[in-house]
Motif scaffolding. Structure first.
Motif, PDB file in Angstrom:
ATOM      1  N   CYS A  71      48.555  34.176  40.887  1.00 45.96           N
ATOM      2  CA  CYS A  71      49.217  34.452  39.611  1.00 45.96           C
ATOM      3  C   CYS A  71      50.145  33.316  39.177  1.00 45.96           C
ATOM      4  O   CYS A  71      50.179  32.945  38.008  1.00 45.96           O
ATOM      5  CB  CYS A  71      50.015  35.751  39.702  1.00 45.96           C
ATOM      6  N   CYS A  85      42.455  35.545  42.916  1.00 44.70           N
ATOM      7  CA  CYS A  85      42.014  36.450  41.852  1.00 44.70           C
ATOM      8  C   CYS A  85      40.803  35.822  41.157  1.00 44.70           C
ATOM      9  O   CYS A  85      40.848  34.656  40.758  1.00 44.70           O
ATOM     10  CB  CYS A  85      43.160  36.632  40.848  1.00 44.70           C
ATOM     11  N   ASP A 118      39.712  36.207  38.273  1.00 44.89           N
ATOM     12  CA  ASP A 118      39.901  35.945  36.836  1.00 44.89           C
ATOM     13  C   ASP A 118      40.944  34.859  36.568  1.00 44.89           C
ATOM     14  O   ASP A 118      41.279  34.591  35.412  1.00 44.89           O
ATOM     15  CB  ASP A 118      40.303  37.251  36.135  1.00 44.89           C
ATOM     16  N   ARG A 168      48.878  38.461  42.930  1.00 47.95           N
ATOM     17  CA  ARG A 168      47.627  38.035  43.559  1.00 47.95           C
ATOM     18  C   ARG A 168      47.781  36.636  44.156  1.00 47.95           C
ATOM     19  O   ARG A 168      48.292  35.732  43.486  1.00 47.95           O
ATOM     20  CB  ARG A 168      46.487  37.997  42.522  1.00 47.95           C
ATOM     21  N   PHE A 210      49.461  34.533  33.423  1.00 46.72           N
ATOM     22  CA  PHE A 210      50.632  35.142  34.066  1.00 46.72           C
ATOM     23  C   PHE A 210      51.886  34.917  33.231  1.00 46.72           C
ATOM     24  O   PHE A 210      52.230  33.785  32.883  1.00 46.72           O
ATOM     25  CB  PHE A 210      50.817  34.521  35.453  1.00 46.72           C
ATOM     26  N   CYS A 213      50.109  40.495  32.950  1.00 51.12           N
ATOM     27  CA  CYS A 213      48.843  39.759  33.056  1.00 51.12           C
ATOM     28  C   CYS A 213      48.160  39.821  31.697  1.00 51.12           C
ATOM     29  O   CYS A 213      47.727  40.898  31.263  1.00 51.12           O
ATOM     30  CB  CYS A 213      47.949  40.379  34.129  1.00 51.12           C
ATOM     31  N   TYR A 267      45.356  38.637  30.986  1.00 49.76           N
ATOM     32  CA  TYR A 267      43.900  38.801  31.091  1.00 49.76           C
ATOM     33  C   TYR A 267      43.517  40.261  30.876  1.00 49.76           C
ATOM     34  O   TYR A 267      42.578  40.565  30.166  1.00 49.76           O
ATOM     35  CB  TYR A 267      43.404  38.305  32.451  1.00 49.76           C
ATOM     36  N   CYS A 325      48.517  30.722  37.136  1.00 47.21           N
ATOM     37  CA  CYS A 325      47.490  31.232  36.214  1.00 47.21           C
ATOM     38  C   CYS A 325      47.998  31.211  34.773  1.00 47.21           C
ATOM     39  O   CYS A 325      49.146  31.561  34.504  1.00 47.21           O
ATOM     40  CB  CYS A 325      47.128  32.653  36.615  1.00 47.21           C
TER      41      CYS A 325
HETATM   42  S1  SF4 Z   1      44.202  36.943  35.761  1.00 41.93           S
HETATM   43 FE1  SF4 Z   1      44.565  37.325  37.967  1.00 41.93          FE
HETATM   44  S2  SF4 Z   1      45.751  35.522  38.659  1.00 41.93           S
HETATM   45 FE2  SF4 Z   1      45.859  35.581  36.412  1.00 41.93          FE
HETATM   46  S3  SF4 Z   1      47.785  36.706  35.969  1.00 41.93           S
HETATM   47 FE3  SF4 Z   1      46.076  38.181  35.926  1.00 41.93          FE
HETATM   48  S4  SF4 Z   1      46.052  39.030  38.020  1.00 41.93           S
HETATM   49 FE4  SF4 Z   1      47.245  37.121  38.116  1.00 41.93          FE
END
Ligand code: SF4
Length: 203
Positions: free
Chosen positions: A156, A193, A195, A190, A162, A177, A179, A159
């Motif tokens: 995270c 991950c 994603d 995480r 995040f 998140c 995503y 990312c």
């Molecule tokens: S996509 Fe995965 S790594 Fe990125 S913020 Fe969301 S949970 Fe965290």
């Protein structure tokens, strides 16, 4: 007042982390399963299972901080065990892309079941201690990644989706998140991950 004996606290922490790493590695040796996987072979299966795209051998070398000959040998063994398959990379005729076979995915599912020893130890942590330990772990990982001491992982803290502390702390789920457009707390951070995406670099 006398000092508490022994090495200073940072050394105590690092020695403790090293002991935990040894325990995880020992469990990996014990969990070789019917296909007699080495810890490195298990790591390769886990890495491919967590990736949404096929990986080149060089990607595996970087992600696991290993060497090309070591990974090459492990990949050959995994292909002989029919757990990996290779296809030509359409973007580079000299490279191959590796994916798991159905038997490889079965092995990944088996490996994802935490051993009784490790699962029992982790479940002994209180929810607050678990969240604090995960937060401390990702903070240390981020610091070591910035210092190029360990490979960048899909966590995270690196990312682009995040958003830390996007919500009030008293909700217990201060991070967001983007995503999945959902809040989450330290206990759900995480370290890997599927994603994860790195932020765009500077133009
Ligand atoms: S996509 Fe995965 S790594 Fe990125 S913020 Fe969301 S949970 Fe965290």
């Amino acid at each position: 007042m006398a000092d508490v004996p022994g090495l200073p606290p940072p050394s105590q922490l690092l020695i403790g982390l090293a002991r935990l790493g040894q325990a995880v590695r020992m469990e990996a040796w014990r969990n070789a399963g019917p296909r007699n996987l080495s810890p490195l072979q298990a790591d390769i299966i886990g890495l491919l299972h967590g990736s949404r795209v096929p990986l080149r051998q060089g990607d595996i070398v970087s992600a696991l901080a290993s060497t090309p000959p070591t990974v090459s040998d492990a990949v050959k063994v995994l292909r002989r065990k029919e757990l990996l398959e290779a296809a030509r990379d359409p973007g580079d005729a000299r490279a191959v892309l590796l994916t798991l076979t159905p038997a490889g995915r079965d092995e990944a599912a088996r490996l994802n079941v935490m051993s009784e020893n490790l699962g029992g130890a982790v479940s002994a942590l209180s929810p607050d201690d678990f969240a604090a330990m995960l937060r401390g772990t990702v903070t240390l990982m981020r610091q070591l990644q910035d210092r190029r001491s360990i490979p960048v992982s899909q966590m995270c803290l690196t990312c682009r989706f995040f958003v830390p502390d996007a919500h009030p702390a008293d909700t217990g789920r201060p991070h967001h998140c983007n995503y999945v457009d959902a809040p989450f707390g330290d206990a759900e951070l995480r370290v890997t991950c599927p994603d994860h995406e790195l932020p765009p670099g500077p133009d």
